[in-house]
Write a protein that holds these residues in place. Structure first.
Motif, PDB file in Angstrom:
ATOM      1  N   TYR A 164       1.370  -0.608  -6.233  1.00  0.00           N
ATOM      2  CA  TYR A 164       0.084  -0.043  -5.844  1.00  0.00           C
ATOM      3  C   TYR A 164      -0.710  -1.104  -5.090  1.00  0.00           C
ATOM      4  CZ  TYR A 164       0.394   3.688  -9.444  1.00  0.00           C
ATOM      5  OH  TYR A 164       0.747   4.768 -10.207  1.00  0.00           O
ATOM      6  N   ARG A 165      -1.637  -0.649  -4.259  1.00  0.00           N
ATOM      7  CA  ARG A 165      -2.662  -1.518  -3.679  1.00  0.00           C
ATOM      8  C   ARG A 165      -3.893  -0.661  -3.457  1.00  0.00           C
ATOM      9  NH1 ARG A 165      -3.352  -4.383   2.018  1.00  0.00           N
ATOM     10  NH2 ARG A 165      -1.989  -2.696   2.625  1.00  0.00           N
ATOM     11  N   PRO A 223      -6.864   1.098  -1.803  1.00  0.00           N
ATOM     12  CA  PRO A 223      -7.211   1.402  -0.421  1.00  0.00           C
ATOM     13  C   PRO A 223      -8.661   1.040  -0.084  1.00  0.00           C
ATOM     14  CG  PRO A 223      -7.199   3.402  -1.711  1.00  0.00           C
ATOM     15  CD  PRO A 223      -6.711   2.302  -2.605  1.00  0.00           C
ATOM     16  N   ASN A 224      -9.472   0.761  -1.102  1.00  0.00           N
ATOM     17  CA  ASN A 224     -10.876   0.427  -0.876  1.00  0.00           C
ATOM     18  C   ASN A 224     -11.072  -1.082  -0.697  1.00  0.00           C
ATOM     19  OD1 ASN A 224     -13.702   1.194  -0.746  1.00  0.00           O
ATOM     20  ND2 ASN A 224     -13.912   0.197  -2.733  1.00  0.00           N
ATOM     21  N   CYS A 225     -10.718  -1.862  -1.709  1.00  0.00           N
ATOM     22  CA  CYS A 225     -10.937  -3.316  -1.609  1.00  0.00           C
ATOM     23  C   CYS A 225      -9.766  -4.019  -0.918  1.00  0.00           C
ATOM     24  CB  CYS A 225     -11.220  -3.923  -2.978  1.00  0.00           C
ATOM     25  SG  CYS A 225      -9.850  -3.881  -4.152  1.00  0.00           S
ATOM     26  N   LYS A 226      -8.621  -3.374  -0.845  1.00  0.00           N
ATOM     27  CA  LYS A 226      -7.429  -3.823  -0.113  1.00  0.00           C
ATOM     28  C   LYS A 226      -6.835  -5.147  -0.613  1.00  0.00           C
ATOM     29  CE  LYS A 226      -8.734  -1.429   4.143  1.00  0.00           C
ATOM     30  NZ  LYS A 226      -9.693  -0.560   3.535  1.00  0.00           N
ATOM     31  N   THR A 227      -7.342  -5.687  -1.717  1.00  0.00           N
ATOM     32  CA  THR A 227      -6.812  -6.947  -2.226  1.00  0.00           C
ATOM     33  C   THR A 227      -6.116  -6.783  -3.566  1.00  0.00           C
ATOM     34  OG1 THR A 227      -8.945  -7.463  -3.249  1.00  0.00           O
ATOM     35  CG2 THR A 227      -8.532  -8.345  -1.036  1.00  0.00           C
ATOM     36  N   ASN A 228      -6.577  -5.837  -4.383  1.00  0.00           N
ATOM     37  CA  ASN A 228      -6.023  -5.673  -5.723  1.00  0.00           C
ATOM     38  C   ASN A 228      -4.632  -5.050  -5.662  1.00  0.00           C
ATOM     39  OD1 ASN A 228      -5.666  -5.434  -8.492  1.00  0.00           O
ATOM     40  ND2 ASN A 228      -6.787  -3.520  -8.591  1.00  0.00           N
ATOM     41  N   LYS A 229      -3.668  -5.754  -6.269  1.00  0.00           N
ATOM     42  CA  LYS A 229      -2.300  -5.246  -6.349  1.00  0.00           C
ATOM     43  C   LYS A 229      -1.793  -5.242  -7.786  1.00  0.00           C
ATOM     44  CE  LYS A 229      -1.003  -6.986  -1.793  1.00  0.00           C
ATOM     45  NZ  LYS A 229      -0.050  -7.823  -1.063  1.00  0.00           N
ATOM     46  N   SER A 230      -2.659  -5.600  -8.759  1.00  0.00           N
ATOM     47  CA  SER A 230      -2.146  -5.745 -10.118  1.00  0.00           C
ATOM     48  C   SER A 230      -3.021  -5.170 -11.231  1.00  0.00           C
ATOM     49  CB  SER A 230      -1.897  -7.226 -10.412  1.00  0.00           C
ATOM     50  OG  SER A 230      -3.111  -7.953 -10.319  1.00  0.00           O
ATOM     51  N   GLY A 271       0.252   0.523  -1.212  1.00  0.00           N
ATOM     52  CA  GLY A 271       1.132  -0.465  -1.861  1.00  0.00           C
ATOM     53  C   GLY A 271       2.401  -0.698  -1.085  1.00  0.00           C
ATOM     54  N   SER A 272       2.854   0.314  -0.343  1.00  0.00           N
ATOM     55  CA  SER A 272       4.101   0.160   0.413  1.00  0.00           C
ATOM     56  C   SER A 272       3.868  -0.466   1.788  1.00  0.00           C
ATOM     57  CB  SER A 272       4.779   1.519   0.585  1.00  0.00           C
ATOM     58  OG  SER A 272       3.983   2.375   1.378  1.00  0.00           O
TER      59      SER A 272
END
Length: 82
Positions: free
Chosen positions: A5-6, A8-15, A77-78
């Protein structure tokens, strides 16, 4: 949920995410008081009562709080980070 996942709003969070499992309960309500008159079965809905067709999961970003459909987080995320 085996894909990254990532947000779509802050574009930095992946975890950091909250997975919201949605459960729909069909009911018949009194139009004036809002009181639930009858809880219906998904197998035996009355005429003109459509079954829930929304997503099973919604995802909330644990960083910015954005809530979207799971497919949106999967699509971001992809994507390769820019």
């Amino acid at each position: 949920m085996a894909s990254p996942y990532r947000c779509p709003n802050c574009k930095t969070n992946k975890s950091r995410f909250n997975i919201i499992q949605q459960t729909a309960y069909p009911v018949k309500m009194d139009p004036f008081s809002g009181e639930v008159l009858q809880q219906l079965s998904n197998d035996a809905l009355e005429p003109f009562h459509m079954p829930y067709r929304g997503p099973e999961y919604r995802i909330q970003c644990g960083t910015c709080g954005n809530i979207e459909d799971e497919r949106t987080f999967l699509a971001f995320g992809s994507m390769k980070s820019q």
